[in-house]
Design a protein around this motif. Structure first.
Motif, mmCIF file in Angstrom:
data_model
loop_
_atom_site.group_PDB
_atom_site.id
_atom_site.type_symbol
_atom_site.label_atom_id
_atom_site.label_comp_id
_atom_site.label_asym_id
_atom_site.label_seq_id
_atom_site.Cartn_x
_atom_site.Cartn_y
_atom_site.Cartn_z
ATOM 1 N N PHE A 1 0.856 -1.173 0.000
ATOM 2 C CA PHE A 1 0.000 0.000 0.000
ATOM 3 C C PHE A 1 0.898 1.229 0.000
ATOM 4 O O PHE A 1 1.655 1.448 0.934
ATOM 5 C CB PHE A 1 -0.899 0.007 1.241
ATOM 6 C CG PHE A 1 -2.120 0.858 1.077
ATOM 7 C CD1 PHE A 1 -3.337 0.289 0.758
ATOM 8 C CD2 PHE A 1 -2.051 2.238 1.220
ATOM 9 C CE1 PHE A 1 -4.471 1.068 0.598
ATOM 10 C CE2 PHE A 1 -3.181 3.022 1.054
ATOM 11 C CZ PHE A 1 -4.391 2.437 0.745
ATOM 12 N N ARG A 2 0.817 1.994 -1.057
ATOM 13 C CA ARG A 2 1.646 3.183 -1.129
ATOM 14 C C ARG A 2 1.261 4.126 0.016
ATOM 15 O O ARG A 2 0.127 4.197 0.412
ATOM 16 C CB ARG A 2 1.426 3.877 -2.482
ATOM 17 C CG ARG A 2 2.707 4.226 -3.231
ATOM 18 C CD ARG A 2 2.420 4.476 -4.708
ATOM 19 N NE ARG A 2 1.263 5.336 -4.888
ATOM 20 C CZ ARG A 2 1.311 6.677 -4.898
ATOM 21 N NH1 ARG A 2 2.448 7.309 -4.752
ATOM 22 N NH2 ARG A 2 0.205 7.377 -5.078
ATOM 23 N N GLN A 3 2.198 4.847 0.560
ATOM 24 C CA GLN A 3 1.981 5.873 1.580
ATOM 25 C C GLN A 3 1.771 5.338 2.994
ATOM 26 O O GLN A 3 2.126 6.010 3.956
ATOM 27 C CB GLN A 3 0.791 6.782 1.218
ATOM 28 C CG GLN A 3 0.979 7.495 -0.112
ATOM 29 C CD GLN A 3 -0.303 8.124 -0.600
ATOM 30 O OE1 GLN A 3 -1.338 7.480 -0.604
ATOM 31 N NE2 GLN A 3 -0.215 9.369 -1.034
ATOM 32 N N VAL A 4 1.168 4.148 3.152
ATOM 33 C CA VAL A 4 0.902 3.665 4.508
ATOM 34 C C VAL A 4 1.573 2.312 4.734
ATOM 35 O O VAL A 4 1.475 1.425 3.879
ATOM 36 C CB VAL A 4 -0.617 3.530 4.767
ATOM 37 C CG1 VAL A 4 -0.884 3.196 6.223
ATOM 38 C CG2 VAL A 4 -1.334 4.812 4.365
ATOM 39 N N LYS A 5 2.246 2.159 5.884
ATOM 40 C CA LYS A 5 2.915 0.893 6.197
ATOM 41 C C LYS A 5 2.490 0.415 7.583
ATOM 42 O O LYS A 5 2.236 1.219 8.482
ATOM 43 C CB LYS A 5 4.441 1.089 6.197
ATOM 44 C CG LYS A 5 5.045 1.480 4.843
ATOM 45 C CD LYS A 5 5.215 0.271 3.918
ATOM 46 C CE LYS A 5 5.532 0.695 2.490
ATOM 47 N NZ LYS A 5 4.395 0.555 1.561
ATOM 48 N N ILE A 6 2.462 -0.897 7.750
ATOM 49 C CA ILE A 6 2.260 -1.468 9.086
ATOM 50 C C ILE A 6 3.625 -1.839 9.651
ATOM 51 O O ILE A 6 4.416 -2.514 8.978
ATOM 52 C CB ILE A 6 1.347 -2.711 9.018
ATOM 53 C CG1 ILE A 6 -0.052 -2.289 8.560
ATOM 54 C CG2 ILE A 6 1.300 -3.424 10.364
ATOM 55 C CD1 ILE A 6 -1.047 -3.426 8.491
ATOM 56 N N HIS A 7 3.903 -1.351 10.861
ATOM 57 C CA HIS A 7 5.194 -1.633 11.486
ATOM 58 C C HIS A 7 5.023 -2.592 12.653
ATOM 59 O O HIS A 7 3.908 -2.825 13.135
ATOM 60 C CB HIS A 7 5.830 -0.326 11.978
ATOM 61 C CG HIS A 7 6.129 0.631 10.869
ATOM 62 N ND1 HIS A 7 7.164 0.437 9.989
ATOM 63 C CD2 HIS A 7 5.517 1.785 10.486
ATOM 64 C CE1 HIS A 7 7.186 1.434 9.118
ATOM 65 N NE2 HIS A 7 6.185 2.259 9.380
ATOM 66 N N SER A 8 6.136 -3.117 13.108
ATOM 67 C CA SER A 8 6.169 -3.997 14.263
ATOM 68 C C SER A 8 5.476 -3.309 15.446
ATOM 69 O O SER A 8 5.647 -2.103 15.652
ATOM 70 C CB SER A 8 7.636 -4.291 14.584
ATOM 71 O OG SER A 8 7.720 -5.337 15.497
ATOM 72 N N ASP A 9 4.676 -4.090 16.189
ATOM 73 C CA ASP A 9 3.950 -3.615 17.369
ATOM 74 C C ASP A 9 2.759 -2.712 17.062
ATOM 75 O O ASP A 9 2.096 -2.250 17.996
ATOM 76 C CB ASP A 9 4.889 -2.921 18.371
ATOM 77 C CG ASP A 9 5.917 -3.895 18.916
ATOM 78 O OD1 ASP A 9 5.590 -5.088 19.043
ATOM 79 O OD2 ASP A 9 7.055 -3.473 19.181
ATOM 80 N N GLY B 1 5.038 -8.439 12.274
ATOM 81 C CA GLY B 1 5.255 -8.139 13.686
ATOM 82 C C GLY B 1 4.082 -7.425 14.336
ATOM 83 O O GLY B 1 4.171 -6.963 15.469
ATOM 84 N N ALA B 2 2.961 -7.348 13.628
ATOM 85 C CA ALA B 2 1.793 -6.672 14.185
ATOM 86 C C ALA B 2 1.136 -7.529 15.258
ATOM 87 O O ALA B 2 1.241 -8.755 15.249
ATOM 88 C CB ALA B 2 0.785 -6.359 13.079
#
Lengths: 553, 553
Positions: B312-320, B348-349
């Motif tokens: 998804f351009r512009q939005v990322k899911i990061h660890s935690d 890592g979500a």
């Protein structure tokens, strides 16, 4: 420096095609060799097995294949494996019986070294001794395996659950598990199938009681469907039929096969004279007969499916007959099962089924969260590797292990091929060996790959348009009208106009290309392909596969 | 003799494409015009709608289309319907807002007569008066419909549940339902989606509490996914974000569309300044942002799926980061949802999801058994026709109706097209009008049929082999070597030998056929097809589609 290595070639981040490898020095022992059923993404594939390139390269080190139990995801790959690597196969009596059926089908019976083991067997494979412990599961005669290596003890649970009141008093060796744990376990590999499910499974015996209740209520014929390999449940069906004075007929090839093996080997006790042939069912009154059949997962070609559409020769389901699903739909099979239930209701049958998972006449064969914690508590491993399951199950199993005291850093969530090496009591994830999946399709092993599947997917969604042009090799002129043929794209009678447009476009493009070097057939093909794709997309918003064929005469 | 007729053109023995017809004398009123999503058996089809041949033949009698609520299975067919039959459409404010989005996409907004109604509206359609009652469901602004005909009262519930503590105090008209029942209902049509599920749905408010709990626990960004049309749940997400001081971003076209319509019309209350654009998310600290997105069913192209694979351009899911599924997988979607969960865990979500149906942050919008009995008890119909559901749900709904006193013989389990006629207070199932399904595929409506789907299925499982032979029209001799091209069949590099065998066979067969009359091209094609099929089946146990093309020059 000698090292203990442990890794999977199948079974991690997936359900099925289990295969685990324990290697110390030059001794390799393999645990299980299962297959996996393809899902919708593997269009037309019959079976998926492991890529065993690593084992073929190290074939002289392999001491044997140990099999924990007789389910497809643990034995289904054996014939394909043995055709490539012939090593002794060790399994319990029922498991060997089921392996035998497969080997016979593949003509491998004569050349295979099959070794009978049981819960108290002890084997030696060079640097490793191996012992076993009995477990409960949804098939009898299951084993967990204990590897006694110079580095320490590695335990592989196989599939298991805990059932304190098992059918046929087929008890698990719980005290032995505790002993193994007390003496110290370096690494535990434990199954994770139900790691997301809270609680503790009820005993299989409860299902027997419910089956008997339904048998007592039924007024006409009873059809009951379950997995053939669930021999304990089959025994309870036999018992219910016996108590309610019904004869029992078997429908479906796997049901007939498994029941005959299980009975012959003494795992199943059927009263003399109870079994009848399917063609004799109508000689009895409806209330005197029960029929045990395959198809509890709604499989299209299985007995129950065919019965539900009145497509089973010799046997029919009539109004007021009772049909019992002694099963739960496996995720992915819900729609097929629902369709069979609908069809059965249309026949006027009284259908006994659960709505949603966890209901109905079924208990799982896989340990739920409290059972998994019990295994971890008994074994008290220093290191833990959750196996048998998709990522979220392995992930959940890790948090269960943490909750009973295994250190987070000592838990290895791995991929197929990732190797744990243990040296001087310290485990690390080090290298990765080659792993992968091989498609079995018809007689072909490995000849269907991702390109073929991608083509099948495109074909399945949009169909194909074949364009044949015949051109004069000297001047590039069309010799005859192009042929435009489509399959799986649109109705032909509605699409005449569209096909005519493609035809006109092709004629125009070939004319434009007359100047192109005759050796550049590729250019002609690409040009026709692109132009047609564009036209069809604009006209229909679809992208069928375009196959241009250029013939020069 | 005038007669009251009631029948379905969609919605019986299926989930989706709802359409019911009430006809008295020369007055026809239609209820709902939904679409249905195809399952795997309809390869590549985008949408399924009703065959409305009956309505086209009787178009001058149609007084209007009444729409119970704004879900796809009730409004998805409207644009296709209006292109063929232009009649006034009556719906509540939110429902009209959602219909508008569709009409705009199809360029139909200008020519459509849209009429706003509400729970207290009263309409006249010739011989029939129509009134309404408000119901609860998983979208606001739902209506049940009461037809006051010369024969008596017919009630259509639409989709409903009972929620005594609804969000936004959007109460159902329970007392009005009781009144309608007390005055006498001749025929009740009531929805059956959850007829297999025991009990009574919990209130939507419980979900709000759980969402707020998860919001309070989260330490980084929160992603939460639900159906965009579940405006009440969206409101609860907004409230939870407000209480925990988070900004809210929306991802996914349908989420943005529905939220903007619902807010504009006053069904959704979002605090000033709370909404942010997706490109501004990173301007805030993770703990200051929540993201509401589409994709709770694991749909491949929806926001959550793409986020889970970092596409998804512009939005990322990061660890935690926390990801919340405020939803349950619809049967058939389990595998896709599981895949998305696995991918999110890999990132890592912290993923909050239910395991199995009925768990997790979701309540159904459809009445369970006790709610269905409550509706039947309030309405006390003489005749009952269960609607909206597959056969086993209609079947179960019948037994629920019996249990609260409706007579077995007065309950009609029907197929689409089956007509109930009521004359002098007596109902009978009489004739059947034409009904069916139409496939929408790309821009085409109805140009994909069963032949095309059968081809797609074959292509998807076995692929295709195209054989092109060019022969001399005078003597039937081959002019050049045959072309053998396969797609979706086997790897080309492994199959060279096999293709060579086909090639040789084709040459041989063409030579044998030289004597055949030149006009019998069909014979040549059939012979090549059969011979190749046989060869490939023997060699591979597969049956690809064989497409022989004979070109004469």
């Amino acid at each position: 420096m000698t090292t203990l290595s442990v890794f999977a070639l199948g079974g991690l981040n997936e359900i099925g095609k289990n295969m685990y490898v324990i290697q110390y020095d030059d001794d390799i022992v393999i645990v299980d060799c299962g297959s996996k059923f393809p899902d919708e993404s593997s269009l037309g594939v019959d079976l998926i097995i492991q890529d065993i390139a690593y084992l073929k390269e190290n074939r002289e080190k392999i001491r044997g294949l140990l099999v924990t139990h007789g389910h497809e995801d643990h034995i289904g790959g054996i014939p394909y494996f043995l055709k490539q690597i012939n090593v002794p196969v060790y399994a319990t009596r029922l498991t060997l019986g089921l392996i035998n059926i497969k080997l016979k089908e593949h003509g491998l019976l004569r050349n295979t070294d099959l070794q009978l083991i049981h819960g108290d067997s002890s084997l030696n494979f060079g640097t490793m001794d191996v012992t076993f412990f009995k477990t409960n599961h949804s098939i009898p005669d299951c084993l967990g395996i204990v590897f006694h290596t110079p580095e320490g003890v590695v335990v592989h649970t196989g599939d298991f659950k805990f059932d304190f009141t098992p059918i046929n008093n087929d008890y698990a060796d719980i005290n032995k598990m505790a002993e193994i744990g007390s003496k110290g376990v370096l690494l535990l590999l434990s199954e994770s199938t139900n790691a997301e499910r809270p609680g503790f499974n009820p005993s299989e015996r409860l299902i027997g009681k419910k089956i008997e209740e339904e048998f007592r209520k039924a007024r006409k014929k009873i059809f009951i469907s379950t997995f053939a390999s669930n021999v304990h449940r089959v025994q309870q069906v036999v018992d219910a039929a016996h108590k309610t004075n019904r004869k029992l007929a078997l429908l479906g090839r796997s049901m007939v096969n498994v029941v005959s093996v299980a009975e012959e080997l003494g795992y199943l006790h059927i009263p003399e004279g109870m079994l009848i042939e399917k063609q004799d069912i109508d000689q009895f009154d409806p209330e005197e007969v029960a029929i045990l059949c395959t198809g509890s997962q709604g499989e299209a070609m299985a007995a129950l499916s065919r019965l539900s559409t009145s497509n089973f020769r010799q046997v029919k389901i009539h109004s007021d007959d009772t049909v019992i699903f002694a099963s739960s739909p496996i995720p992915g099979n819900e729609k097929n099962v629902s369709q069979v239930i609908d069809n059965l209701l249309h026949l006027g049958a009284n259908v006994i089924y659960g709505s949603g998972s966890g209901t109905g006449l079924h208990v799982s064969g896989h340990a739920c969260q409290e059972e998994l914690k019990l295994m971890l508590t008994l074994m008290k491993p220093k290191y833990f590797m959750p196996i048998h399951g998709e990522f979220r199950m392995l992930h959940k199993h890790r948090s269960l292990a943490e909750s009973v005291g295994v250190e987070f850093d000592n838990i290895f969530i791995m991929n197929n091929g990732d190797v744990i090496e243990i040296t001087n009591g310290e485990a690390r994830q080090t290298k990765t060996v080659h792993s992968g999946h091989i498609f079995v399709d018809g007689l072909g092993i490995g000849d269907v790959g991702n390109v073929v599947l991608r083509d099948r997917k495109l074909l399945s969604e949009e169909g194909i348009v074949v364009i044949v042009v015949t051109i004069n090799r000297n001047n590039g002129e069309l010799v005859s009208n192009p042929d435009i043929i489509s399959r799986g794209f649109v109705y032909r009678r509605d699409a005449e106009e569209l096909i005519q447009e493609v035809n006109d476009l092709v004629i125009k493009k070939v004319a434009e290309l007359q100047g192109v070097n005759r050796n550049q057939q590729g250019v002609v093909r690409q040009t026709l392909k692109k132009a047609t794709e564009q036209l069809l997309y604009v006209e229909t918003k679809r992208r069928p596969m375009i196959l241009p064929i250029v013939i020069e005469v």
